[in-house]
Scaffold this active site. Structure first.
Site, short mmCIF file in Angstrom:
data_model
loop_
_atom_site.label_atom_id
_atom_site.label_comp_id
_atom_site.label_asym_id
_atom_site.label_seq_id
_atom_site.Cartn_x
_atom_site.Cartn_y
_atom_site.Cartn_z
N SER A 232 22.20 52.63 30.90
CA SER A 232 22.19 51.44 32.08
C SER A 232 23.55 50.39 32.00
O SER A 232 24.46 51.03 31.46
CB SER A 232 20.95 50.77 31.82
N TYR B 70 25.31 48.91 42.78
CA TYR B 70 25.44 49.19 41.20
C TYR B 70 24.52 48.49 40.47
O TYR B 70 23.78 49.01 39.51
CB TYR B 70 26.87 48.89 40.77
N LYS C 178 21.31 50.47 38.36
CA LYS C 178 20.99 50.32 36.97
C LYS C 178 19.81 49.48 36.67
O LYS C 178 18.99 50.03 35.78
CB LYS C 178 22.32 49.73 36.22
N1 LIG Z 1 32.67 50.75 30.61
C1 LIG Z 1 31.83 49.99 30.70
O1 LIG Z 1 32.08 48.81 30.42
C2 LIG Z 1 30.27 50.19 31.05
C3 LIG Z 1 29.20 49.11 31.00
C4 LIG Z 1 28.05 49.45 31.32
C5 LIG Z 1 27.76 50.55 31.63
N2 LIG Z 1 28.52 51.55 31.79
C6 LIG Z 1 27.94 52.84 32.10
O2 LIG Z 1 28.50 53.87 31.13
C7 LIG Z 1 28.41 55.25 31.83
C8 LIG Z 1 29.84 55.78 31.62
O3 LIG Z 1 30.93 55.22 32.36
P1 LIG Z 1 32.33 55.15 31.73
O4 LIG Z 1 32.41 53.59 31.34
O5 LIG Z 1 32.49 56.11 30.65
O6 LIG Z 1 33.32 55.39 32.83
P2 LIG Z 1 34.29 56.61 33.09
O7 LIG Z 1 35.16 57.06 32.02
O8 LIG Z 1 34.70 56.37 34.65
O9 LIG Z 1 33.16 57.77 33.29
C9 LIG Z 1 32.15 58.00 34.39
C10 LIG Z 1 31.89 59.53 34.19
O10 LIG Z 1 30.81 59.62 35.41
C11 LIG Z 1 31.20 60.98 35.93
N3 LIG Z 1 30.71 60.67 37.13
C12 LIG Z 1 31.00 59.86 38.21
N4 LIG Z 1 30.38 60.41 39.55
C13 LIG Z 1 29.78 61.70 39.23
C14 LIG Z 1 29.21 62.55 40.28
N5 LIG Z 1 29.08 62.10 41.36
N6 LIG Z 1 28.77 63.85 39.50
C15 LIG Z 1 29.03 63.89 38.41
N7 LIG Z 1 29.73 63.27 37.58
C16 LIG Z 1 30.24 62.09 38.04
C17 LIG Z 1 32.91 60.92 35.96
O11 LIG Z 1 33.04 62.59 35.77
P3 LIG Z 1 33.85 63.07 37.17
O12 LIG Z 1 34.58 62.14 37.90
O13 LIG Z 1 34.51 64.21 36.32
O14 LIG Z 1 32.87 63.90 37.84
C18 LIG Z 1 32.87 60.53 34.57
O15 LIG Z 1 32.76 61.47 33.55
C19 LIG Z 1 28.40 54.83 33.56
O16 LIG Z 1 26.80 55.35 33.68
C20 LIG Z 1 28.55 53.33 33.68
O17 LIG Z 1 27.63 52.95 34.50
C21 LIG Z 1 29.98 51.49 31.53
#
Ligand SMILES: NC(=O)c1ccc[n+]([C@@H]2O[C@H](COP(=O)([O-])OP(=O)(O)OC[C@H]3O[C@@H](n4cnc5c(N)ncnc54)[C@H](OP(=O)(O)O)[C@@H]3O)[C@@H](O)[C@H]2O)c1
Length: 291
Positions: free
Chosen positions: A170, A184, A188
């Site tokens: 989340s 978004y 979440k």
């Molecule tokens: N970074 C932060 O500060 C933060 C904070 C709170 C929550 N989150 C959550 O953490 C999770 C991971 O994000 P991250 O920060 O690691 O960002 P990220 O590096 O951009 O990773 C996002 C991942 O989701 C996959 N994805 C996106 N759309 C997709 C689709 N339609 N089908 C299949 N895969 C898909 C992408 O793979 P492909 O593009 O190869 O498909 C990628 O592997 C997310 O749920 C995000 O909301 C992140």
């Protein structure tokens, strides 16, 4: 005085784990670390070249592990994929629904600066699908419905074996929605409500459902500059992929449903309850900054 010994890392030997969002960021780190702790990992995402690199990495470290290409905007395809993994490995012990997508979804095509001057927004949800902007449907499909579909697909097998772990990733915006992040934040918040409800339901069947709140992590999504024009959030909420992954792998399967990588965001709901006007003022100031 002799130093206290660190407890040994929690192991996942012989466990079959599916990790979505495995091509980059938090998901990739979790996939690699789960493999390093003994699990056979199947990483899921869309970008084939990154998945090929991950697969080679998993094979090099553990001699096992695989990747699958799947667009989670099609939850039915994800459920089919999970069925195939279960057929191939006999079970799924761990599912991490990490994949996520973010789109700015301002309610108006412009924002007002503090002086009251309209300023153009970066992106505007204009294309409609059944009266709903397509960005909303897409973000909800990937962030919410795919995780719902995946969770519900693996739970029966886990409950029958009286063992299993689901981690749904989340965000703190679920608890403190920010302006211009309606889709978004809603995705979440929906994921959090769903996961919490299911966690209570399946606990007596030996299955742990967790919500991971990663704090702010400088991944592609974290640094995309959509949050506040690119200024990194306070160091009190900044976390590395390694730290979030290590915390998750230690805590999952344990008694706490929520896994909070940073404690500071837990104050936001308190501020909203106990100082609602000050809280609103802060959010409205944020709304008038260019996003
Ligand atoms: N970074 C932060 O500060 C933060 C904070 C709170 C929550 N989150 C959550 O953490 C999770 C991971 O994000 P991250 O920060 O690691 O960002 P990220 O590096 O951009 O990773 C996002 C991942 O989701 C996959 N994805 C996106 N759309 C997709 C689709 N339609 N089908 C299949 N895969 C898909 C992408 O793979 P492909 O593009 O190869 O498909 C990628 O592997 C997310 O749920 C995000 O909301 C992140």
């Amino acid at each position: 005085m002799p130093r206290a010994r660190r407890p040994p890392e929690k192991r996942y030997d012989k466990k079959v784990a599916v990790v979505t969002g495995a091509s980059s960021g938090i998901g990739r780190r979790l996939a690699v670390d789960l493999a390093a702790r003994g699990a056979t990992v199947v990483g899921v995402a869309r970008r084939e070249a990154l998945l090929a690199e991950l697969e080679a990495d998993l094979q090099r470290r553990t001699g096992a592990g695989a990747t699958r290409v799947c667009d989670l905007a099609d939850p039915a395809a994800f459920v089919e994929l999970l069925g195939k993994v279960e057929e191939e490995h006999g079970r799924i012990d761990v599912l991490v629904n990490d994949a996520g997508t973010e789109a700015l979804t301002p309610a108006l095509p412009y924002t007002l600066s503090s002086s009251g001057t309209p300023e153009k927004q970066g992106s505007t949800a204009t294309r409609l699908s059944g009266g709903v902007p397509t960005e909303y449907r897409y973000v909800l499909e990937v962030n919410f419905f795919a995780a719902v579909a995946g969770t519900l697909a693996v739970l029966p097998g886990m409950a029958a074996r009286r063992s299993g772990i689901v981690v749904n990733v989340s965000s703190d915006v679920a608890r403190a929605p920010e302006p211009r992040h309606g889709a978004y934040g809603a995705s979440k918040a929906a994921l959090s409500a769903f996961s919490e409800s299911v966690a209570h339901e399946v606990a007596s069947h030996g299955v742990s459902v967790h919500l991971l709140y990663p704090g702010w992590v400088p991944t592609a999504m974290g640094t995309s500059g959509t949050d506040d024009g690119g200024t990194p959030p306070s160091r009190f909420v900044r976390r590395s992929e390694e730290r979030v992954s290590a915390l998750t792998l230690e805590r999952m399967g344990g008694p706490r449903m929520e896994i909070n990588a940073a404690a500071l965001p837990l104050l936001a709901p308190l501020a909203r309850s106990f100082a609602p006007i000050a809280y609103q003022r802060a959010m409205r100031r944020l709304a008038s900054t260019p996003g």
